[in-house]
Scaffold this active site. Structure first.
Site, PDB file in Angstrom:
ATOM      1  N   ASN A  80       0.835  -1.200   0.000  1.00 58.38           N
ATOM      2  CA  ASN A  80       0.000   0.000   0.000  1.00 58.38           C
ATOM      3  C   ASN A  80       0.865   1.242   0.000  1.00 58.38           C
ATOM      4  OD1 ASN A  80      -0.087   1.655   2.784  1.00 58.38           O
ATOM      5  ND2 ASN A  80       0.449  -0.480   3.183  1.00 58.38           N
ATOM      6  N   CYS A 141       6.135   3.429   9.156  1.00 58.38           N
ATOM      7  CA  CYS A 141       5.591   3.619   7.811  1.00 58.38           C
ATOM      8  C   CYS A 141       6.698   3.954   6.813  1.00 58.38           C
ATOM      9  CB  CYS A 141       4.549   4.731   7.843  1.00 58.38           C
ATOM     10  SG  CYS A 141       3.774   4.950   6.250  1.00 58.38           S
ATOM     11  N   CYS A 358      16.146 -32.766  -7.692  1.00 62.04           N
ATOM     12  CA  CYS A 358      17.444 -33.197  -7.162  1.00 62.04           C
ATOM     13  C   CYS A 358      18.487 -33.185  -8.271  1.00 62.04           C
ATOM     14  CB  CYS A 358      17.351 -34.590  -6.553  1.00 62.04           C
ATOM     15  SG  CYS A 358      18.882 -35.078  -5.720  1.00 62.04           S
ATOM     16  N   CYS A 382      22.699 -38.741  -1.414  1.00 59.06           N
ATOM     17  CA  CYS A 382      21.733 -37.852  -0.756  1.00 59.06           C
ATOM     18  C   CYS A 382      22.403 -37.133   0.413  1.00 59.06           C
ATOM     19  CB  CYS A 382      20.530 -38.653  -0.263  1.00 59.06           C
ATOM     20  SG  CYS A 382      19.376 -37.653   0.688  1.00 59.06           S
ATOM     21  N   CYS A 385      19.073 -32.735   2.045  1.00 59.38           N
ATOM     22  CA  CYS A 385      18.769 -31.297   1.972  1.00 59.38           C
ATOM     23  C   CYS A 385      17.280 -31.000   2.113  1.00 59.38           C
ATOM     24  CB  CYS A 385      19.302 -30.715   0.675  1.00 59.38           C
ATOM     25  SG  CYS A 385      18.402 -31.224  -0.796  1.00 59.38           S
TER      26      CYS A 385
HETATM   27  S1  SF4 Z   1      17.236 -34.785   0.153  1.00 65.13           S
HETATM   28 FE1  SF4 Z   1      18.667 -36.085  -0.957  1.00 65.13          FE
HETATM   29  S2  SF4 Z   1      17.487 -36.975  -2.600  1.00 65.13           S
HETATM   30 FE2  SF4 Z   1      16.280 -35.271  -1.805  1.00 65.13          FE
HETATM   31  S3  SF4 Z   1      16.855 -33.532  -3.116  1.00 65.13           S
HETATM   32 FE3  SF4 Z   1      18.227 -33.461  -1.337  1.00 65.13          FE
HETATM   33  S4  SF4 Z   1      20.015 -34.637  -1.980  1.00 65.13           S
HETATM   34 FE4  SF4 Z   1      18.398 -35.109  -3.416  1.00 65.13          FE
END
Ligand code: SF4
Ligand SMILES: Cc1cc2nc3c(=O)[nH]c(=O)nc-3n(C[C@H](O)[C@H](O)[C@H](O)COP(=O)(O)OP(=O)(O)OC[C@H]3O[C@@H](n4cnc5c(N)ncnc54)[C@H](O)[C@@H]3O)c2cc1C
Ligand SMILES: Cc1cc2nc3c(=O)[nH]c(=O)nc-3n(C[C@H](O)[C@H](O)[C@H](O)COP(=O)(O)O)c2cc1C
Ligand code: SF4
Ligand code: SF4
Lengths: 469, 441
Positions: A80, A141, A358, A382, A385
């Site tokens: 706004n 503001c 991924c 993995c 993440c």
């Molecule tokens: S948690 Fe593991 S499998 Fe999932 S996106 Fe991240 S690296 Fe890839």
């Protein structure tokens, strides 16, 4: 059957001396522009209201709001370019009195913004006489008023802020809340200045300086006033994360130690509980009331009540700041903790968003197998993440399961102190050193795996123009 | 009481034949497109015979680029607007949408597709044009989905194209065969006009190619000839009484209906013979024209019907009754149809046999035969060296559409034996490229 009745929790608060039947207040904004609106809100169930800021005479422009829509969702963000109340001060004061008479147990807080010491003294006294339960000093503001040396121009200068708070404290007999602007790099500095000036509480956040969008045909920012626009103040659901962080910063700072009224992106009981868990002991709502009307309060109080019953909390104070001990600095997090993505095949619908996320956006730790659309996690790759579980459209289809044995605890701080932190790029102890990454050239041709549309459908490995014939 | 009263005006006809997939407005398109997940290697694309990049065009709609969405659709399928409305999406793209696996309503791909293409058709926006002339020309026989699609693609590749059509309007069965509640004549013809304006091929209406002489003329005048002739009339049953008044073929009945709407009369009690999609259409259409009783009579059991489940549901929904395991023996009546004599059948190990002595007469005042369309084998025999298979389908290369007479190419119902508009459109695009490859040698 037991004859024990379920004891309903007590939602009432005493916020720095301001009493309210529940912690839900309307923030100083268009919904609190008049006695009519505030009476309606109290009738609907709101616990308090911070009157639309009173102060110097202003003139508003026409076309005042802009919205951020996300796909089919309207107003995930809102901005706004409106100023403080443009109604005569006398009318506002008279209506404050009327509301207080009709609702003596509800909180009516006068939001104020003027310039000189004398003006501050006058307006504080007048509002006090009208029956206001407290004051909120609008130092937030971010447009229109700061150019005149008020609003965020004050909020961004801790010294000026402190001085004005001191002026107000000279005459105030009711609690004084200082409303902080988020348009500053460290929110705790104005918070501490408020404390030094003698304020009783702080409220945050006000709107964030923003341009909410640009009209692609008129080449002008929204909202458009006669072909032109200006920066405005951003609020609504989109700003909650920023507000939560700032509330947490003020709540955790050892030198602030003031009650906090949490504001920013609150639309339902969950949002409110989040603010409270991070240290707020009252919450204020603007955009959601502007979007859906005062009726949302019924869901907010019932949700909060249910949550308190479920958790066994009797009063709001049982959980104010309850999440704060779990908000640490990054260097204090346990680096031995490890989660790994786990796809629950029975739930998977085969959209393969996790795969592409991924693959392109994380760590190439998901693969596709012939004959099924259910992707497979390559556990060694993995890093835990969460990305895949965040993009997966199916509830609980990808879970992040703990894979360390839970016995070890080591933080970056401990590593630094013990001298085991990596110090150079090829350091064996560095993080990404042993992460598997595909060869760059292995990427080529991979996108072609997708069906190539457009031209004639490509049948089994055929080129665009058939080679035979 | 019949579900529908007999329509006597165009408005009443439009009510009885209300569109199953009505137009979306911008808000609905925004909401629906928002739901698309933008799947990787999306199953919906793979399920579309023309391979439209569905998540791409849906994303384009969502971001307000409707024109780009239409381009994405037309790049893969020149009947993009018609297909959005007439495709059996339940068994194609929408049937493959991942939402089905979550028991959530699949994305309404067909309606979104028609939404975007309707916009460019209405605006007349130029999206495509003919390619640089290459000096060669192709004759297209038949202005159905296959013929028009081939014409578009060939024009894009730089050919002069003349289309010869027996009837007075383009789009083949799209305007003469598809059920009126799937698409209107106006919608169909608007897309045809749009395509012709974009690509500039010539269409000669009321110009059937019937004789060896006419074919010879085309052979000498054009570098290649595209056969998009579709199928022919409804097959005869070879039953006594088939020539009675009010005993008609489904394709002929529907062609009348598409052209003359409420002016087409149906009987009070209609028996539709057949168990395919055309039978379902004819039965639904009879009911919507106000017939009090519509009976769908099929030789085998309900489960064995060739029609898609949703088409049968549609017919049931308008009050059509099924009569299964019966074979027609004779059309009864004195000049006019008065009933059908059936004999009951049973299916044993996949074979249907009649049960001796089980004859009965089902009275009616109209019979619609939906027992398949004949192939145009007589016409095809006029083309030297052109082979058809045992079912009367043109034999042609799977990738190039080239027939056993190298100057002739084919697509659509005449080649695949009878499928959908989308198959004809997809095949014709491929075949046009086959022609191009052949003539570029
Ligand atoms: S948690 Fe593991 S499998 Fe999932 S996106 Fe991240 S690296 Fe890839
Ligand atoms: C009753 C019915 C309902 C249908 N409903 C659907 C549906 O809902 N959805 C769907 O996708 N498909 C439907 N179909 C199938 C679809 O209409 C066809 O698959 C598609 O039209 C085939 O296209 P085509 O170009 O091969 O043939 P056609 O559409 O049959 O076009 C052939 C054209 O060639 C012309 N022609 C033939 N011979 C000559 C000649 N010698 N000289 C000049 N011109 C000639 C014809 O007049 C016609 O215009 C339906 C079919 C029928 C019969
Ligand atoms: C996981 C993550 C890591 C990021 N890392 C960096 C970084 O290393 N350097 C940087 O300049 N910005 C970094 N950013 C910020 C982004 O570059 C970007 O400024 C920000 O995400 C806002 O853009 P967006 O709304 O498109 O995400 C990171 C953002 C994300 C989500
Ligand atoms: S994102 Fe979820 S639903 Fe989609 S493929 Fe991955 S696991 Fe399956
Ligand atoms: S399968 Fe469904 S959700 Fe996925 S891209 Fe296709 S239409 Fe969208």
């Amino acid at each position: 059957m037991t004859d024990k009745k379920i004891k309903m929790p007590d939602l009432s608060i005493n916020f720095a001396g301001i009493k309210s039947p529940n912690p839900f207040w309307l923030a100083s904004a268009p919904p609190t522009n008049s006695g009519y609106q505030i009476m309606k809100a109290f009738d609907a169930g709101w616990g308090g209201a911070v009157w639309k800021t009173l102060g110097v005479p202003v003139v508003n422009v026409s076309s005042r709001y802009g919205g951020v829509n996300y796909r089919d969702k309207r107003l995930v963000g809102f901005n706004n370019i409106e100023l403080i109340s443009d109604r005569p001060l006398a009318d506002n004061l008279r209506e404050i009195e009327e509301v207080k008479k009709r609702f003596p147990n509800h909180a009516v807080i006068a939001s104020l913004m003027v310039q000189t010491r004398q003006e501050w003294h006058d307006i504080v006294r007048q509002s006090q006489d009208a029956g206001a339960d407290g004051f909120e000093l609008n130092f937030g503001c971010p447009h229109g008023m700061c150019e005149r040396g008020m609003g965020s121009a004050v909020g961004q200068e801790p010294k000026v802020l402190q001085m004005i708070v001191e002026w107000v404290m000279e005459v105030a007999t009711k609690p004084v809340i200082v409303k902080l602007t988020p348009n500053i790099s460290d929110i705790t500095e104005p918070a501490m200045a408020a404390r030094r000036g003698g304020a009783d509480a702080i409220s945050l956040i006000n709107t964030i300086q923003s341009i909410v969008g640009v009209d692609l045909d008129k080449f002008a920012p929204y909202p458009i006033v006669d072909g032109k626009g200006t920066n405005g103040g951003y609020c609504g659901p989109a700003v909650k994360p920023i507000a939560l962080n700032m509330v947490k910063n003020c709540a955790q700072h050892p030198d602030v130690r003031l009650p906090i009224s949490g504001i920013g992106g609150i639309e339902n009981w969950r949002d409110a509980v989040e603010h409270i868990l991070l240290g707020a002991s009252s919450v204020q709502v603007c955009t959601a009331a502007m979007h859906f009307g005062f009726g949302i309060i019924r869901e907010m109080t019932s949700g909060l009540e249910q949550y308190m019953v479920d958790k066994g909390f009797n009063t709001i104070y049982d959980f104010v700041g309850k999440a704060l001990p779990n908000v640490l600095h990054w260097e204090d997090l346990n680096m031995k903790y490890k989660v790994t993505a786990n796809i629950h095949e029975d739930k998977c619908i085969g959209c393969q968003l996790c795969y592409t996320a991924c693959e392109d956006g994380a760590h190439q730790a998901i693969k596709l197998n012939a004959g099924t659309r259910v992707p497979e996690i390559i556990e060694e790759n993995c890093v835990g993440c969460n990305l895949c579980s965040l993009v997966c459209p199916v509830e609980d289809c990808i879970t992040m399961d703990r894979t360390d044995d839970g016995t070890e605890h080591l933080t970056w701080k401990q590593r630094t102190e013990a001298g085991t932190a990596p110090t150079e790029f090829n350091d064996e102890r560095a993080g990404g050193r042993h992460h598997w990454v595909p060869e760059p050239a292995a990427a080529l041709g991979k996108e072609r795996h997708k069906t190539l549309p457009g031209k004639a459908r490509i049948l089994n490995g055929e080129t665009e123009v058939p080679a035979t014939a | 009481m019949a579900e529908y009263s007999t329509p006597t005006t165009e408005q009443e006809f439009q009510l009885n034949f209300a569109q199953l997939k009505p137009h979306m407005n911008r808000t609905e398109a925004l909401y629906e497109s928002s739901r698309c997940l933008f799947c990787f290697d999306a199953p919906c694309i793979k399920a579309c015979p023309s391979g439209i990049d569905i998540p791409q065009f849906i994303r384009q709609i969502n971001s307000g680029n409707d024109t780009g969405a239409a381009r994405t659709i037309y790049e893969a399928n020149y009947f993009g607007n018609a297909c959005g409305k007439v495709c059996p999406t339940e068994v194609l793209c929408e049937g493959a949408c991942v939402y089905n696996l979550q028991d959530v309503k699949p994305i309404e791909i067909g309606r979104l597709q028609s939404y975007a293409t309707t916009k460019v058709i209405e605006s007349g926006k130029k999206l495509f044009g003919p390619g640089a002339p290459n000096g060669k020309s192709v004759a297209v026989i038949g202005a159905g989905p296959s013929g028009i699609s081939a014409a578009c693609e060939l024009r894009a590749l730089g050919y002069e194209v003349d289309v010869f059509e027996a009837k007075a309007q383009p789009s083949g069965l799209t305007v003469y065969g598809v059920a009126p509640y799937k698409i209107t004549n106006e919608e169909t013809l608007a897309e045809m006009a749009y395509l012709q304006a974009q690509f500039g091929y010539n269409v000669h209406f009321n110009s059937p190619i019937n004789s060896r002489e006419e074919l010879a003329e085309l052979e000498s005048k054009y570098d290649a000839i595209f056969l998009g002739i579709g199928l022919g009339k409804t097959n005869d049953l070879g039953l006594p009484g088939e020539d009675k008044i009010n005993c008609t073929g489904a394709v002929e009945f529907i062609a009348e209906l598409r052209q003359h709407h409420h002016q087409v009369a149906v009987g009070q009690k209609v028996i539709v013979l057949g168990g395919g999609n055309t039978a379902m259409d004819a039965a639904s259409e009879s009911a919507r024209l106000g017939a009090e009783n519509v009976v769908l009579a099929y030789r085998r059991g309900k489960e064995e019907m060739g029609a898609y489940d949703f088409e049968y549901d549609l017919a049931k929904g308008v009050g059509v009754k099924g009569l299964f395991n019966v074979a027609p023996v004779e059309i009864m009546g004195n000049g006019y149809v008065a009933g059908v004599k059936f004999i009951r059948t049973e299916t044993k190990e996949g074979k249907v046999s009649e049960i001796a002595g089980s004859e009965f007469v089902e009275p009616c005042d109209m019979v619609i035969k939906a027992t398949g369309q004949a192939k145009q084998t007589n016409f095809l025999s006029l083309i030297p060296g052109l082979k058809v298979d045992g079912k009367g389908r043109i034999v042609a290369d799977a990738h190039t559409g080239q027939t056993t007479n190298p100057q002739y190419f084919a697509s659509g119902d005449a080649w695949n034996g009878g499928a959908e508009v989308v198959n004809a459109a997809a095949e014709a695009k491929l075949t046009a490229r086959g022609i191009h490859a052949y003539l570029s040698k």
